[in-house]
Motif scaffolding. Structure first.
Motif, PDB file in Angstrom:
ATOM      1  N   ALA A 135      45.534  14.914  22.725  1.00 45.03           N
ATOM      2  CA  ALA A 135      46.526  13.832  22.746  1.00 45.03           C
ATOM      3  C   ALA A 135      46.616  13.202  24.137  1.00 45.03           C
ATOM      4  CB  ALA A 135      47.891  14.369  22.317  1.00 45.03           C
ATOM      5  N   LEU A 136      46.508  14.020  25.170  1.00 47.78           N
ATOM      6  CA  LEU A 136      46.557  13.502  26.534  1.00 47.78           C
ATOM      7  C   LEU A 136      45.295  12.727  26.884  1.00 47.78           C
ATOM      8  CD1 LEU A 136      48.264  16.173  28.818  1.00 47.78           C
ATOM      9  CD2 LEU A 136      48.987  13.849  28.344  1.00 47.78           C
ATOM     10  N   GLN A 137      44.186  13.126  26.285  1.00 52.79           N
ATOM     11  CA  GLN A 137      42.936  12.398  26.520  1.00 52.79           C
ATOM     12  C   GLN A 137      43.071  10.931  26.113  1.00 52.79           C
ATOM     13  OE1 GLN A 137      39.429  14.338  24.892  1.00 52.79           O
ATOM     14  NE2 GLN A 137      40.285  16.367  25.332  1.00 52.79           N
ATOM     15  N   VAL A 138      43.816  10.679  25.031  1.00 54.30           N
ATOM     16  CA  VAL A 138      44.029   9.304  24.569  1.00 54.30           C
ATOM     17  C   VAL A 138      44.803   8.516  25.620  1.00 54.30           C
ATOM     18  CG1 VAL A 138      45.084   7.869  22.794  1.00 54.30           C
ATOM     19  CG2 VAL A 138      43.986  10.021  22.159  1.00 54.30           C
ATOM     20  N   LYS A 139      45.853   9.132  26.191  1.00 52.08           N
ATOM     21  CA  LYS A 139      46.667   8.450  27.203  1.00 52.08           C
ATOM     22  C   LYS A 139      45.871   8.191  28.474  1.00 52.08           C
ATOM     23  CE  LYS A 139      51.474   9.045  26.196  1.00 52.08           C
ATOM     24  NZ  LYS A 139      52.790   9.145  26.854  1.00 52.08           N
TER      25      LYS A 139
END
Length: 305
Positions: free
Chosen positions: A234-238
């Protein structure tokens, strides 16, 4: 109150004393013989920009206060001055100056302990690496650093990935900006998002105050993300959005904020393998490796041992 105070009756007398005394702070009245305090402040900020100035006047107005602040006044007080308030203002301004001085000291010390000179060894792999880094930094200095490329540093544990990241920052065009580092594998995923992007008050149960994230703290400088391979999906998307749009949004906020930050990522893992295993986004991987630098292990560095 323990301060050593000196007085001057005019701007000219004050200028002469300032050059000899090098004061920590100046209290400047608006009404001066010959010319007003605002004119003198403009001169002071050109000749002694490091000395904070508190403006005093008996003819206070919003316009005058705004003009004083534009010229660089640390504060603006109207007469008659309440001495207890003046004492608090002086202590606050001097405290802020000491913080700035201390921050500059630690930044200078960090810069002096960083750089390509700390990459020891003259073996062919190390000379090739240093040459590539020098070409990268020379190109950035020549072209400007408005949008420097992301850098991915790979290498086994202990090969010096953080040392190389610091060298890229402190020997490059962003040396005067902050260098912020974060180990993505050392913080639980649910806390890492708040640490990186910050949050607004009330964004979640324990968010009692607004918090600036490390991305914002690194604005104008470099954000070093160590062990990037351990980052949650999920953080990779941000992070991908940050790289693409140069914007960040705090948790609980409805507003994006423009950010000028250089991303350097490092990993001891094979990101290609993690991409194949669906554990790391391929689009983020290609965004991070605009420039890829590989640090050789000591066993491949011959006489460097």
């Amino acid at each position: 109150n323990g301060f050593e105070a000196h007085t001057a009756e005019s701007a000219e007398e004050g200028r002469a004393q300032i050059s000899n005394l090098h004061p920590d702070l100046i209290l400047l009245d608006y009404q001066l013989p010959g010319r007003n305090g605002l004119e003198f402040m403009a001169e002071l900020k050109r000749s002694n920009p490091e000395i904070p100035v508190i403006m005093l006047t008996g003819q206070g107005s919003v316009e005058m206060a705004v003009e004083a602040m534009k010229l660089g006044a640390a504060d603006f007080l109207t007469k008659p001055v309440v001495l207890s308030k003046l004492k608090l203002v002086i202590e606050r301004v001097l405290g802020e100056e000491r913080q700035v001085t201390a921050l500059a000291y630690y930044r200078d010390r960090e810069r002096d302990n960083s750089g390509l000179g700390l990459l020891l060894g003259n073996s062919k792999p190390m000379e090739a690496l240093k040459s590539m880094v020098k070409r990268l930094l020379d190109a950035e200095c020549a072209l400007g650093d408005d949008e420097p490329p992301a850098v991915l540093i790979t290498g086994e544990t202990g090969t010096g990935k953080e040392v190389l990241a610091r060298a890229i920052h402190y020997d490059g065009a962003r040396a005067k900006g902050p260098f912020i580092e974060l180990n993505c594998g050392a913080i639980p995923a649910q806390l890492l998002e708040s640490e990186l992007f910050g949050h607004e008050r009330g964004a979640f149960t324990d968010a009692k105050e607004r918090k600036i994230g490390l991305v914002e703290a690194a604005d104008g400088g470099t954000l070093f993300l160590d062990e990037i391979g351990d980052m949650d999906a999920a953080l990779q998307v941000k992070l991908l959005k940050l790289l693409e749009e140069k914007k960040v949004r705090r948790l609980g906020s409805v507003r994006d904020q423009k950010i000028n930050v250089r991303i350097i990522a490092a990993t001891h893992q094979s990101l290609e393998q993690r991409v194949n295993e669906k554990l790391f986004r391929s689009d983020l991987y290609f965004r991070l490796r605009i420039v890829q630098l590989s640090l050789p292990p000591l066993r491949e560095r011959g006489d460097d041992i």
